[in-house]
Design a protein around this motif. Structure first.
Motif, short mmCIF file in Angstrom:
data_model
loop_
_atom_site.label_atom_id
_atom_site.label_comp_id
_atom_site.label_asym_id
_atom_site.label_seq_id
_atom_site.Cartn_x
_atom_site.Cartn_y
_atom_site.Cartn_z
N ILE A 82 0.77 -1.30 -0.22
CA ILE A 82 0.11 -0.07 0.10
C ILE A 82 0.93 1.16 0.01
O ILE A 82 0.78 2.08 -0.86
CB ILE A 82 -0.78 -0.08 1.20
CG1 ILE A 82 -1.98 -0.99 1.27
CG2 ILE A 82 -1.69 1.22 1.50
CD1 ILE A 82 -3.02 -1.45 2.21
N GLY A 83 1.77 1.12 0.96
CA GLY A 83 2.76 2.52 0.96
C GLY A 83 3.46 2.47 -0.44
O GLY A 83 3.60 3.89 -0.85
N LEU A 84 4.02 1.44 -0.85
CA LEU A 84 4.75 1.51 -2.20
C LEU A 84 3.86 2.18 -3.52
O LEU A 84 4.47 3.07 -4.16
CB LEU A 84 5.19 0.10 -2.56
CG LEU A 84 5.75 -0.09 -4.08
CD1 LEU A 84 7.20 0.69 -4.29
CD2 LEU A 84 5.71 -1.62 -4.40
N SER A 85 2.79 1.46 -3.65
CA SER A 85 1.65 1.73 -4.41
C SER A 85 1.46 3.38 -4.27
O SER A 85 1.15 4.13 -5.58
CB SER A 85 0.66 1.19 -4.59
OG SER A 85 -0.28 1.03 -3.45
N ARG A 86 1.32 3.88 -3.11
CA ARG A 86 1.06 5.45 -2.96
C ARG A 86 1.88 6.11 -3.55
O ARG A 86 1.67 7.33 -3.79
CB ARG A 86 0.68 5.71 -1.51
CG ARG A 86 -0.61 5.15 -1.13
CD ARG A 86 -0.99 5.52 0.35
NE ARG A 86 -2.05 4.90 0.93
CZ ARG A 86 -2.37 4.65 2.06
NH1 ARG A 86 -1.53 4.79 3.04
NH2 ARG A 86 -3.72 4.27 2.23
N ASN A 87 3.26 5.73 -3.58
CA ASN A 87 4.31 6.60 -3.95
C ASN A 87 4.77 6.58 -5.58
O ASN A 87 5.71 6.73 -5.82
CB ASN A 87 5.44 6.10 -3.26
CG ASN A 87 5.59 6.89 -1.81
OD1 ASN A 87 5.40 8.03 -1.33
ND2 ASN A 87 5.24 6.10 -0.83
N LEU A 88 3.86 5.52 -6.19
CA LEU A 88 4.32 5.45 -7.60
C LEU A 88 3.68 6.73 -8.62
O LEU A 88 4.03 6.70 -9.58
CB LEU A 88 3.65 4.22 -8.43
CG LEU A 88 4.17 3.02 -7.82
CD1 LEU A 88 3.27 1.75 -8.29
CD2 LEU A 88 5.85 2.73 -8.26
#
Length: 86
Positions: free
Chosen positions: A14-20
């Motif tokens: 979730i954190g990774l995808s928010r930063n894409l």
């Protein structure tokens, strides 16, 4: 972006995808991690407006049918054209 076998769970994806947003990432390999149905669903939501067109979620056995359904629903309107869920 290859993050296979990185011990990634729901919160991390979730954190990774928010930063894409605003990146040039086109392929996202998240195979062989511990992503479950919540992570898969949020991943789909967070890919809106990104350049990601290929996702590898293979060998994430905790996604399950509910996670796959939510992922597919949430990917509508994204650039994703290929998903590996084997």
């Amino acid at each position: 972006l290859d993050l296979a076998c990185a011990h990634i769970g729901d919160q991390q994806v979730i954190g990774l995808s928010r930063n894409l947003q605003g990146t040039q990432v086109r392929t996202l390999c998240l195979s062989n991690n511990q992503i479950g149905h919540l992570g898969a669903a949020e991943l789909g939501k967070n890919l809106q407006g990104t350049h990601v067109h290929t996702i590898d979620l293979s060998y994430n056995d905790n996604i399950g049918p509910m996670g796959i359904t939510e992922l597919i629903k949430n990917l509508q309107g994204t650039q994703v054209r290929a998903i590996d869920l084997t």
